[in-house]
Design an enzyme around this catalytic site. Sequence first.
Site, mmCIF file in Angstrom:
data_model
loop_
_atom_site.group_PDB
_atom_site.id
_atom_site.type_symbol
_atom_site.label_atom_id
_atom_site.label_comp_id
_atom_site.label_asym_id
_atom_site.label_seq_id
_atom_site.Cartn_x
_atom_site.Cartn_y
_atom_site.Cartn_z
ATOM 1 N N ASP A 38 0.853 -1.202 0.000
ATOM 2 C CA ASP A 38 0.000 0.000 0.000
ATOM 3 C C ASP A 38 0.881 1.241 0.000
ATOM 4 O O ASP A 38 2.008 1.223 0.498
ATOM 5 C CB ASP A 38 -0.899 0.002 1.245
ATOM 6 C CG ASP A 38 -2.146 0.846 1.061
ATOM 7 O OD1 ASP A 38 -3.245 0.262 0.955
ATOM 8 O OD2 ASP A 38 -2.028 2.094 1.013
ATOM 9 N N ASN A 91 -5.629 -4.430 -6.633
ATOM 10 C CA ASN A 91 -6.813 -3.743 -6.103
ATOM 11 C C ASN A 91 -6.622 -2.250 -5.881
ATOM 12 O O ASN A 91 -7.599 -1.507 -5.888
ATOM 13 C CB ASN A 91 -7.176 -4.452 -4.780
ATOM 14 C CG ASN A 91 -8.070 -3.627 -3.895
ATOM 15 O OD1 ASN A 91 -9.276 -3.569 -4.106
ATOM 16 N ND2 ASN A 91 -7.480 -2.970 -2.897
ATOM 17 N N TYR A 157 -12.001 7.239 -14.457
ATOM 18 C CA TYR A 157 -12.225 6.020 -13.665
ATOM 19 C C TYR A 157 -12.970 4.986 -14.518
ATOM 20 O O TYR A 157 -12.592 3.809 -14.574
ATOM 21 C CB TYR A 157 -13.018 6.379 -12.408
ATOM 22 C CG TYR A 157 -13.249 5.254 -11.441
ATOM 23 C CD1 TYR A 157 -12.311 4.948 -10.456
ATOM 24 C CD2 TYR A 157 -14.412 4.469 -11.485
ATOM 25 C CE1 TYR A 157 -12.526 3.914 -9.550
ATOM 26 C CE2 TYR A 157 -14.637 3.444 -10.592
ATOM 27 C CZ TYR A 157 -13.688 3.169 -9.624
ATOM 28 O OH TYR A 157 -13.895 2.146 -8.729
ATOM 29 N N ILE A 190 -19.310 0.123 -2.496
ATOM 30 C CA ILE A 190 -18.977 -0.588 -1.258
ATOM 31 C C ILE A 190 -18.589 0.442 -0.202
ATOM 32 O O ILE A 190 -17.843 1.393 -0.500
ATOM 33 C CB ILE A 190 -17.786 -1.551 -1.494
ATOM 34 C CG1 ILE A 190 -18.041 -2.468 -2.712
ATOM 35 C CG2 ILE A 190 -17.499 -2.380 -0.236
ATOM 36 C CD1 ILE A 190 -19.207 -3.412 -2.624
ATOM 37 N N THR A 192 -16.495 1.876 1.981
ATOM 38 C CA THR A 192 -15.076 1.888 2.353
ATOM 39 C C THR A 192 -14.652 3.333 2.522
ATOM 40 O O THR A 192 -15.385 4.255 2.137
ATOM 41 C CB THR A 192 -14.208 1.268 1.227
ATOM 42 O OG1 THR A 192 -14.210 2.187 0.123
ATOM 43 C CG2 THR A 192 -14.696 -0.089 0.784
HETATM 44 P P1 NAP Z 1 -9.738 2.563 -0.248
HETATM 45 O O1 NAP Z 1 -10.486 2.228 0.993
HETATM 46 O O2 NAP Z 1 -9.421 3.991 -0.529
HETATM 47 O O3 NAP Z 1 -8.401 1.697 -0.269
HETATM 48 C C1 NAP Z 1 -7.479 1.824 -1.313
HETATM 49 C C2 NAP Z 1 -6.079 1.713 -0.756
HETATM 50 O O4 NAP Z 1 -5.168 1.849 -1.866
HETATM 51 C C3 NAP Z 1 -5.745 2.823 0.248
HETATM 52 O O5 NAP Z 1 -5.004 2.317 1.331
HETATM 53 C C4 NAP Z 1 -4.897 3.766 -0.595
HETATM 54 O O6 NAP Z 1 -3.971 4.520 0.154
HETATM 55 C C5 NAP Z 1 -4.184 2.799 -1.517
HETATM 56 N N1 NAP Z 1 -3.648 3.466 -2.687
HETATM 57 C C6 NAP Z 1 -4.140 4.538 -3.350
HETATM 58 N N2 NAP Z 1 -3.345 4.862 -4.374
HETATM 59 C C7 NAP Z 1 -2.312 3.984 -4.350
HETATM 60 C C8 NAP Z 1 -1.156 3.814 -5.137
HETATM 61 N N3 NAP Z 1 -0.874 4.640 -6.154
HETATM 62 N N4 NAP Z 1 -0.307 2.808 -4.831
HETATM 63 C C9 NAP Z 1 -0.561 1.978 -3.807
HETATM 64 N N5 NAP Z 1 -1.634 2.105 -3.003
HETATM 65 C C10 NAP Z 1 -2.508 3.094 -3.281
HETATM 66 O O7 NAP Z 1 -10.520 2.036 -1.556
HETATM 67 P P2 NAP Z 1 -11.555 0.835 -1.782
HETATM 68 O O8 NAP Z 1 -12.923 1.407 -1.805
HETATM 69 O O9 NAP Z 1 -11.259 -0.312 -0.882
HETATM 70 O O10 NAP Z 1 -11.214 0.482 -3.299
HETATM 71 C C11 NAP Z 1 -10.290 -0.550 -3.634
HETATM 72 C C12 NAP Z 1 -10.468 -0.876 -5.097
HETATM 73 O O11 NAP Z 1 -11.818 -1.270 -5.338
HETATM 74 C C13 NAP Z 1 -10.196 0.300 -6.054
HETATM 75 O O12 NAP Z 1 -9.541 -0.173 -7.196
HETATM 76 C C14 NAP Z 1 -11.584 0.795 -6.388
HETATM 77 O O13 NAP Z 1 -11.624 1.429 -7.646
HETATM 78 C C15 NAP Z 1 -12.337 -0.527 -6.405
HETATM 79 N N6 NAP Z 1 -13.772 -0.367 -6.217
HETATM 80 C C16 NAP Z 1 -14.259 0.266 -5.124
HETATM 81 C C17 NAP Z 1 -15.625 0.417 -4.980
HETATM 82 C C18 NAP Z 1 -16.232 1.110 -3.808
HETATM 83 O O14 NAP Z 1 -17.415 1.467 -3.887
HETATM 84 N N7 NAP Z 1 -15.514 1.299 -2.701
HETATM 85 C C19 NAP Z 1 -16.498 -0.089 -5.968
HETATM 86 C C20 NAP Z 1 -15.951 -0.746 -7.069
HETATM 87 C C21 NAP Z 1 -14.581 -0.876 -7.192
HETATM 88 P P3 NAP Z 1 -4.400 5.996 0.680
HETATM 89 O O15 NAP Z 1 -5.463 5.791 1.679
HETATM 90 O O16 NAP Z 1 -3.121 6.536 1.221
HETATM 91 O O17 NAP Z 1 -4.890 6.724 -0.560
#
Ligand code: NAP
Length: 251
Positions: A38, A91, A157, A190, A192
């Site tokens: 991360d 992810n 996105y 989701i 998050t």
């Molecule tokens: P999240 O809670 O923000 O977690 C993402 C993690 O990735 C965070 O720890 C973030 O660090 C880290 N990150 C961001 N940019 C990065 C980089 N350049 N290199 C390495 N790590 C990085 O997000 P999430 O909702 O779990 O989403 C995870 C994945 O699921 C994403 O690809 C998102 O597009 C996908 N997704 C999410 C949803 C949703 O509704 N949540 C729906 C469909 C798909 P920081 O906190 O420091 O930024």
Amino acid sequence: MTREFEDRASIVTGGGSGIGEACALHLAEAGSRVVVADMNLDAARRVVDMIAAKGGHGSAFRIDVSDPGAVKAMVDYTVDSYGRLDCAVNNAGIGGPLKPLADYEIDEWKHVLDVDLNSVFYCMKYEIQAMLKTGGGSIVNMSSILGTNGFANAPAYVASKHALVGMTKNAGIEYSAQGIRVNAVGPGFIKTPLIENSLDAAMQDFLVGKHPIGRLGRPEEVAALVLFLLSDKASFITGSYHLVDGAYSAQ
Ligand code: NAP
């Protein structure tokens, strides 16, 4: 949960939060050693501590997935530490600025594509090279319902998540005969930190209304599908895209 992933080594990018955190915890609980990679090292360490508290084994790795050299170093670190790479969850991702396409600055567009799309190419490139050396593996790329649907004001996105589905299909075709399965997951919205920190309460309520199930998803509901796809139970499933979206896309 069975220890189906005993003796396996896995990488989860963006493993310090949200969906990635849930995937890392599920993998560790199923017996895998997990590299929690991360940008936020403290967040990755917190997840590794949670894994250790449950008797599992993980290690934290700081990475910016948009840097190909860093991605190679992450895969090398995993193979040096555990002797192999069996599973990967690509992810890590960001939402990017919310505005219509013509208002996007060129740098903003490139940044979202670097983090959400190019990173997954870098990850797959080095993960597949490592997996070929030990006879196979399984990869899940985190797309979205926006891997097939549009969504106003998120052009970069949506473009990235659509492209991930195509890249997943290609990799599935190219490597299935060599024992590597590659699939993509399409979560609905989701709950998050990505959603909670970037969208106000009114927007979150609007999103709830878009899901016929009547709520947003939970990270562990995505992780359950990811773990199935990574597992040997999914041995004939590759090159495909799998929804976990409370019927969002069924409408
Ligand atoms: P999240 O809670 O923000 O977690 C993402 C993690 O990735 C965070 O720890 C973030 O660090 C880290 N990150 C961001 N940019 C990065 C980089 N350049 N290199 C390495 N790590 C990085 O997000 P999430 O909702 O779990 O989403 C995870 C994945 O699921 C994403 O690809 C998102 O597009 C996908 N997704 C999410 C949803 C949703 O509704 N949540 C729906 C469909 C798909 P920081 O906190 O420091 O930024």
